[in-house]
Design an enzyme around this catalytic site. Structure first.
Site, PDB file in Angstrom:
ATOM      1  CE  LYS A  80      -4.497   0.973   0.603  1.00  0.00           C
ATOM      2  NZ  LYS A  80      -5.698   0.260   0.164  1.00  0.00           N
ATOM      3  N   GLY A 121     -25.597   1.589   4.482  1.00  0.00           N
ATOM      4  CA  GLY A 121     -24.786   2.311   3.497  1.00  0.00           C
ATOM      5  C   GLY A 121     -25.095   1.842   2.092  1.00  0.00           C
ATOM      6  CB  VAL A 122     -27.613   2.349  -0.301  1.00  0.00           C
ATOM      7  CG1 VAL A 122     -28.284   1.249   0.507  1.00  0.00           C
ATOM      8  CG2 VAL A 122     -28.224   3.703   0.051  1.00  0.00           C
ATOM      9  N   GLY A 123     -24.019   3.262  -0.868  1.00  0.00           N
ATOM     10  CA  GLY A 123     -23.149   3.989  -1.790  1.00  0.00           C
ATOM     11  C   GLY A 123     -22.815   3.122  -2.988  1.00  0.00           C
ATOM     12  CB  VAL A 132     -19.979  -1.726  -2.465  1.00  0.00           C
ATOM     13  CG1 VAL A 132     -20.128  -3.238  -2.427  1.00  0.00           C
ATOM     14  CG2 VAL A 132     -18.596  -1.346  -2.967  1.00  0.00           C
TER      15      VAL A 132
HETATM   16  P1  NAD Z   1     -19.185   4.818  -0.759  1.00  0.00           P
HETATM   17  O1  NAD Z   1     -18.580   6.029  -0.107  1.00  0.00           O
HETATM   18  O2  NAD Z   1     -19.635   4.910  -2.168  1.00  0.00           O
HETATM   19  O3  NAD Z   1     -20.449   4.333   0.107  1.00  0.00           O
HETATM   20  C1  NAD Z   1     -20.523   4.374   1.483  1.00  0.00           C
HETATM   21  C2  NAD Z   1     -21.938   4.844   1.862  1.00  0.00           C
HETATM   22  O4  NAD Z   1     -22.090   4.750   3.267  1.00  0.00           O
HETATM   23  C3  NAD Z   1     -22.225   6.293   1.449  1.00  0.00           C
HETATM   24  O5  NAD Z   1     -23.422   6.359   0.709  1.00  0.00           O
HETATM   25  C4  NAD Z   1     -22.330   7.008   2.797  1.00  0.00           C
HETATM   26  O6  NAD Z   1     -23.244   8.085   2.765  1.00  0.00           O
HETATM   27  C5  NAD Z   1     -22.813   5.889   3.699  1.00  0.00           C
HETATM   28  N1  NAD Z   1     -22.579   6.072   5.131  1.00  0.00           N
HETATM   29  C6  NAD Z   1     -21.517   6.651   5.739  1.00  0.00           C
HETATM   30  N2  NAD Z   1     -21.678   6.605   7.072  1.00  0.00           N
HETATM   31  C7  NAD Z   1     -22.850   5.986   7.296  1.00  0.00           C
HETATM   32  C8  NAD Z   1     -23.565   5.634   8.472  1.00  0.00           C
HETATM   33  N3  NAD Z   1     -23.103   5.918   9.683  1.00  0.00           N
HETATM   34  N4  NAD Z   1     -24.733   4.983   8.333  1.00  0.00           N
HETATM   35  C9  NAD Z   1     -25.225   4.687   7.123  1.00  0.00           C
HETATM   36  N5  NAD Z   1     -24.593   5.002   5.971  1.00  0.00           N
HETATM   37  C10 NAD Z   1     -23.433   5.648   6.062  1.00  0.00           C
HETATM   38  O7  NAD Z   1     -18.133   3.655  -0.551  1.00  0.00           O
HETATM   39  P2  NAD Z   1     -18.109   2.234  -1.277  1.00  0.00           P
HETATM   40  O8  NAD Z   1     -17.101   2.264  -2.368  1.00  0.00           O
HETATM   41  O9  NAD Z   1     -19.499   1.786  -1.562  1.00  0.00           O
HETATM   42  O10 NAD Z   1     -17.498   1.326  -0.115  1.00  0.00           O
HETATM   43  C11 NAD Z   1     -18.279   0.928   1.001  1.00  0.00           C
HETATM   44  C12 NAD Z   1     -17.424   0.091   1.943  1.00  0.00           C
HETATM   45  O11 NAD Z   1     -16.933  -1.054   1.260  1.00  0.00           O
HETATM   46  C13 NAD Z   1     -16.178   0.807   2.490  1.00  0.00           C
HETATM   47  O12 NAD Z   1     -15.929   0.344   3.792  1.00  0.00           O
HETATM   48  C14 NAD Z   1     -15.076   0.343   1.561  1.00  0.00           C
HETATM   49  O13 NAD Z   1     -13.807   0.396   2.187  1.00  0.00           O
HETATM   50  C15 NAD Z   1     -15.507  -1.093   1.309  1.00  0.00           C
HETATM   51  N6  NAD Z   1     -14.995  -1.677   0.059  1.00  0.00           N
HETATM   52  C16 NAD Z   1     -15.277  -1.078  -1.134  1.00  0.00           C
HETATM   53  C17 NAD Z   1     -14.803  -1.654  -2.308  1.00  0.00           C
HETATM   54  C18 NAD Z   1     -15.125  -1.048  -3.660  1.00  0.00           C
HETATM   55  O14 NAD Z   1     -14.935  -1.742  -4.678  1.00  0.00           O
HETATM   56  N7  NAD Z   1     -15.617   0.181  -3.727  1.00  0.00           N
HETATM   57  C19 NAD Z   1     -14.037  -2.834  -2.262  1.00  0.00           C
HETATM   58  C20 NAD Z   1     -13.784  -3.432  -1.035  1.00  0.00           C
HETATM   59  C21 NAD Z   1     -14.271  -2.835   0.133  1.00  0.00           C
END
Ligand code: NAD
Length: 358
Positions: A80, A179-181, A183
């Site tokens: 990293k 969390g519905v971002g 992923v």
């Molecule tokens: P993202 O930022 O797109 O989505 C995260 C969502 O969580 C956002 O919509 C945010 O508003 C919401 N959130 C934040 N705090 C919150 C809370 N207290 N309660 C409810 N919702 C809340 O991120 P992502 O890319 O979707 O990743 C989500 C998780 O998965 C992270 O922990 C990331 O490290 C992990 N992850 C992501 C990937 C990837 O391919 N993007 C791969 C492996 C792991």
């Protein structure tokens, strides 16, 4: 305490610190292991308060990548990099070119990609100085946004857990998604398409409402998601969702989601186990994203186009690995996160032995 005695350093092959006077680049590249192949892991740009804080983060994250890459059955080790700085105000093309020179100086033992604060555009600048960059755009080898692939891996993992723990299918369960971002959103849509009922929460009101309109999901407040009456709790927001405070509120018999570092501390893994909850270790179930990146590294190495079929085979293998972890944990009556760590370490050690014998 010296660097070599620090618990975070343990097991690392190398740590490289770079300073570029002209651009102000301050970067650390941590290579935890190249036993299974070149170390791979993203670059994080963050306004760390001190170099020590940046170093500790790089070391912690690089070791986690070794474990994740080993469990995803990739011929990659773990590494990293971090850039000390504010990604909103301190980014310049020259800074990322300097970072590219730093990656090049590690001589192919480390491949970089995106992480927090770093975009494909930034990486394109780094790419001018080194070929060891994945996560690019507009290239035949490019793998694109990893989130849908991460979501697909988590989806397969949730389905597996539901079959194992409940002997039911997805059309017969309720999943609470925190969390519905990127992923969580894709995961929720896949679960909906498979017939699952959804309870969702996000601090971003617009995101939850849009998804609820699409899927008929029940929306609850972010603080109430832990109390949701569901069969699966899927943490897909920030790390540390499962803690001493939240665990007693979770009634779901399964915890399986995308977030990194879901367990607030090591003791929480044992507490989850003692409550009889089936826990899908986070870095196993969420390995889809790194599989996608590995597909790009593979394509770049072979000078070929990105191959989604290769990724799909690896996703199947990932679900199989998750099944093996859960099977062993059940047989030995042990927390699944401890079993996963043990298997990851064995896979890394196996890689080192293979390399020594070659
Ligand atoms: P993202 O930022 O797109 O989505 C995260 C969502 O969580 C956002 O919509 C945010 O508003 C919401 N959130 C934040 N705090 C919150 C809370 N207290 N309660 C409810 N919702 C809340 O991120 P992502 O890319 O979707 O990743 C989500 C998780 O998965 C992270 O922990 C990331 O490290 C992990 N992850 C992501 C990937 C990837 O391919 N993007 C791969 C492996 C792991």
């Amino acid at each position: 305490m010296t660097l070599f005695d620090s618990p975070a350093f343990e097991g690392h092959e190398g740590v490289h610190a770079f300073y570029d006077e002209k651009t102000g680049l301050k970067s650390i590249i941590a290579v935890h292991s190249t036993a299974r192949g070149p170390a791979a892991g993203g670059c994080r740009m963050w306004p760390y308060a001190s170099a020590e804080e940046a170093l500790t983060d790089a070391l912690r994250l690089s070791r986690a990548m070794s474990y994740k890459n080993a469990m995803a059955d990739l011929e990659l080790g773990g590494g990293k990099s971090v850039i000390i700085g504010d990604s909103r105000t301190q980014k310049t093309p020259a800074l990322f070119e300097a970072f590219g020179r730093a990656v090049e100086a590690v001589g192919g033992r480390y491949w970089t990609a995106e992480d927090v604060g770093v975009s494909p555009e930034d990486l394109a600048h780094a790419r001018r100085r080194t070929r060891y960059v994945a996560g690019l755009e507009g290239h035949p080898a490019a793998s694109g946004d990893p989130s849908p692939v991460t979501a697909e891996g988590v989806f397969r993992g949730v389905r597996l857990c539901v079959r194992r723990a409940l002997n039911r299918d997805l059309d017969d369960v309720t999943v609470a998604v925190q969390g519905v971002g990127h992923v969580g959103g894709h995961l929720a849509r896949k679960l909906h398409a498979a017939g699952a009922k959804l309870i969702i929460a996000d601090v971003n009101r617009e995101a939850v409402e849009r998804l609820a309109a699409e899927t008929g999901a029940q929306v609850v407040a972010p603080s109430a998601i832990f109390d949701a009456e569901a069969d699966v709790f899927a943490p897909c927001a920030m790390g540390g969702a499962i803690s001493r405070e939240t665990l007693p509120r979770i009634t779901a018999p399964i915890i399986a989601g995308a977030a990194n570092n879901q367990l607030a501390d090591a003791d929480t893994g044992r507490a989850v186990f003692e409550r009889g909850i089936l826990y899908a270790p986070d870095y196993v179930i969420n390995g889809g994203g790194i599989i996608n990146v590995a597909g790009e590294i593979r394509a770049l190495d072979r000078d070929e186009a990105f191959d989604p079929a290769w990724v799909d085979v690896k996703l199947d293998r990932l679900a199989q690995t998750l099944d093996e972890v859960l099977e062993q944990a059940q047989r030995e009556r042990r927390p699944s996160n401890e079993v996963a760590n043990e298997i990851a370490r064995a896979r890394i050690a196996g890689g080192a032995e293979k390399r020594a014998a070659a």
